[in-house]
Design a protein around this motif. Sequence first.
Motif, PDB file in Angstrom:
ATOM      1  N   VAL A 168      42.910  40.003  44.690  1.00 57.12           N
ATOM      2  CA  VAL A 168      43.644  41.211  43.884  1.00 57.12           C
ATOM      3  C   VAL A 168      43.519  40.929  42.471  1.00 57.12           C
ATOM      4  O   VAL A 168      44.157  39.623  42.102  1.00 57.12           O
ATOM      5  N   GLY A 169      43.000  41.714  41.606  1.00 59.71           N
ATOM      6  CA  GLY A 169      43.000  41.282  40.267  1.00 59.71           C
ATOM      7  C   GLY A 169      41.958  40.824  39.893  1.00 59.71           C
ATOM      8  O   GLY A 169      41.506  40.914  38.272  1.00 59.71           O
ATOM      9  N   GLU A 170      40.856  40.233  40.388  1.00 59.05           N
ATOM     10  CA  GLU A 170      39.565  39.789  39.843  1.00 59.05           C
ATOM     11  C   GLU A 170      38.399  40.849  39.771  1.00 59.05           C
ATOM     12  O   GLU A 170      38.389  41.546  40.894  1.00 59.05           O
ATOM     13  N   GLN A 171      37.950  40.936  38.781  1.00 59.41           N
ATOM     14  CA  GLN A 171      37.236  41.909  38.467  1.00 59.41           C
ATOM     15  C   GLN A 171      35.556  41.690  38.473  1.00 59.41           C
ATOM     16  O   GLN A 171      35.279  40.888  37.812  1.00 59.41           O
ATOM     17  N   MET A 172      34.705  42.578  39.151  1.00 59.47           N
ATOM     18  CA  MET A 172      33.362  42.533  39.235  1.00 59.47           C
ATOM     19  C   MET A 172      32.810  42.713  37.747  1.00 59.47           C
ATOM     20  O   MET A 172      33.227  43.611  37.044  1.00 59.47           O
ATOM     21  N   ARG A 173      31.657  42.073  37.350  1.00 60.11           N
ATOM     22  CA  ARG A 173      31.151  42.213  36.019  1.00 60.11           C
ATOM     23  C   ARG A 173      29.545  42.512  36.155  1.00 60.11           C
ATOM     24  O   ARG A 173      28.922  43.282  35.476  1.00 60.11           O
ATOM     25  N   ALA A 174      29.031  41.938  37.189  1.00 62.17           N
ATOM     26  CA  ALA A 174      27.562  41.951  37.091  1.00 62.17           C
ATOM     27  C   ALA A 174      27.330  41.488  38.701  1.00 62.17           C
ATOM     28  O   ALA A 174      27.915  40.478  39.321  1.00 62.17           O
ATOM     29  N   LEU A 228      19.131  40.548  36.307  1.00 62.64           N
ATOM     30  CA  LEU A 228      19.231  38.996  35.927  1.00 62.64           C
ATOM     31  C   LEU A 228      20.020  38.994  34.714  1.00 62.64           C
ATOM     32  O   LEU A 228      20.585  38.098  34.185  1.00 62.64           O
ATOM     33  N   ARG A 229      19.484  40.055  33.733  1.00 59.27           N
ATOM     34  CA  ARG A 229      19.798  39.983  32.613  1.00 59.27           C
ATOM     35  C   ARG A 229      21.242  40.227  32.441  1.00 59.27           C
ATOM     36  O   ARG A 229      22.027  39.903  31.339  1.00 59.27           O
ATOM     37  N   GLU A 230      21.788  41.163  33.195  1.00 58.37           N
ATOM     38  CA  GLU A 230      23.233  41.594  33.317  1.00 58.37           C
ATOM     39  C   GLU A 230      23.942  40.362  33.663  1.00 58.37           C
ATOM     40  O   GLU A 230      24.998  40.034  33.188  1.00 58.37           O
ATOM     41  N   ILE A 231      23.497  39.585  34.628  1.00 54.13           N
ATOM     42  CA  ILE A 231      24.190  38.275  35.157  1.00 54.13           C
ATOM     43  C   ILE A 231      24.475  37.365  33.983  1.00 54.13           C
ATOM     44  O   ILE A 231      25.381  37.116  33.471  1.00 54.13           O
ATOM     45  N   ALA A 241      26.852  38.930  31.166  1.00 54.45           N
ATOM     46  CA  ALA A 241      28.256  38.849  31.778  1.00 54.45           C
ATOM     47  C   ALA A 241      28.877  37.315  31.670  1.00 54.45           C
ATOM     48  O   ALA A 241      30.264  37.087  31.241  1.00 54.45           O
ATOM     49  N   LEU A 242      27.940  36.301  31.918  1.00 54.74           N
ATOM     50  CA  LEU A 242      28.329  35.153  31.554  1.00 54.74           C
ATOM     51  C   LEU A 242      28.439  34.456  30.117  1.00 54.74           C
ATOM     52  O   LEU A 242      29.169  33.661  29.827  1.00 54.74           O
ATOM     53  N   SER A 243      27.740  35.348  29.491  1.00 57.18           N
ATOM     54  CA  SER A 243      27.775  35.029  27.935  1.00 57.18           C
ATOM     55  C   SER A 243      29.065  35.952  27.166  1.00 57.18           C
ATOM     56  O   SER A 243      29.466  35.524  26.054  1.00 57.18           O
ATOM     57  N   ALA A 244      29.478  36.794  27.813  1.00 62.01           N
ATOM     58  CA  ALA A 244      30.346  37.585  27.117  1.00 62.01           C
ATOM     59  C   ALA A 244      31.725  36.776  27.179  1.00 62.01           C
ATOM     60  O   ALA A 244      31.922  36.085  27.761  1.00 62.01           O
ATOM     61  N   GLY A 245      32.558  37.146  26.118  1.00 59.15           N
ATOM     62  CA  GLY A 245      33.823  36.310  25.808  1.00 59.15           C
ATOM     63  C   GLY A 245      34.654  36.960  26.838  1.00 59.15           C
ATOM     64  O   GLY A 245      34.584  38.018  27.548  1.00 59.15           O
TER      65      GLY A 245
END
Length: 203
Positions: A20-26, A193-196, A199-203
């Motif tokens: 609970v509380g962990e959010q999906m990004r890609a 793959l670009r979205e992955i 998402a890893l590069s986002a702050g």
Amino acid sequence: MTVDGRQARYVEGITRLLPVGEQMRAVARVRAGGGLTPAPPSQPSAPPATGRPSFLGVLLNVLSPNITFGRADDAVDWLVFGVGGRGRPDSQASVLHHALTVAAKGTGLRDLVLAVTDQRLLLGATAPVGLLCSSAADERAQADIELLGSVPRTAVAARFGRYRLNWKRLRLDFADGSWLSFHVPLADPGRPLREIAAALSAG
């Protein structure tokens, strides 16, 4: 995150694994990068291979991947695909690559899924699916995901681009200096793959 029907099932399967509380990004369906791979995790040592691969062994490996000649396999992998990952035994790349290799050796065809949350990078495998993934059972299997491993988001960086025969390749660099690559078939879009990577590069 852009989601189609199949990706929606992957999102559903990954979401079930999150606290609970962990959010999906890609999320993206992927294939393990071809070529030379990280050293396997520590295990009882096997007798070392001896000799160099013969020209005939290399040639037959190119003509038919089902014919194996020991170290010739590594030579063909390097010639055609280059390097698919690097890492010492028990490095992050070693552990993840071993996990996906074990999953691939089970019965049935399984999709590999990469996901990024606000906290982690996750690698999972679906339950066995059919070749065309067209039945209701296949759709349920796509949402039944086994977690193969995870890495804190802050301990991995990503790059998306082309490398040899992989036109849409994602390279994951881990904090311990090891790395792994993944790609999608030529007919599939590279957007997931670009979205992955984003998402890893986002702050």
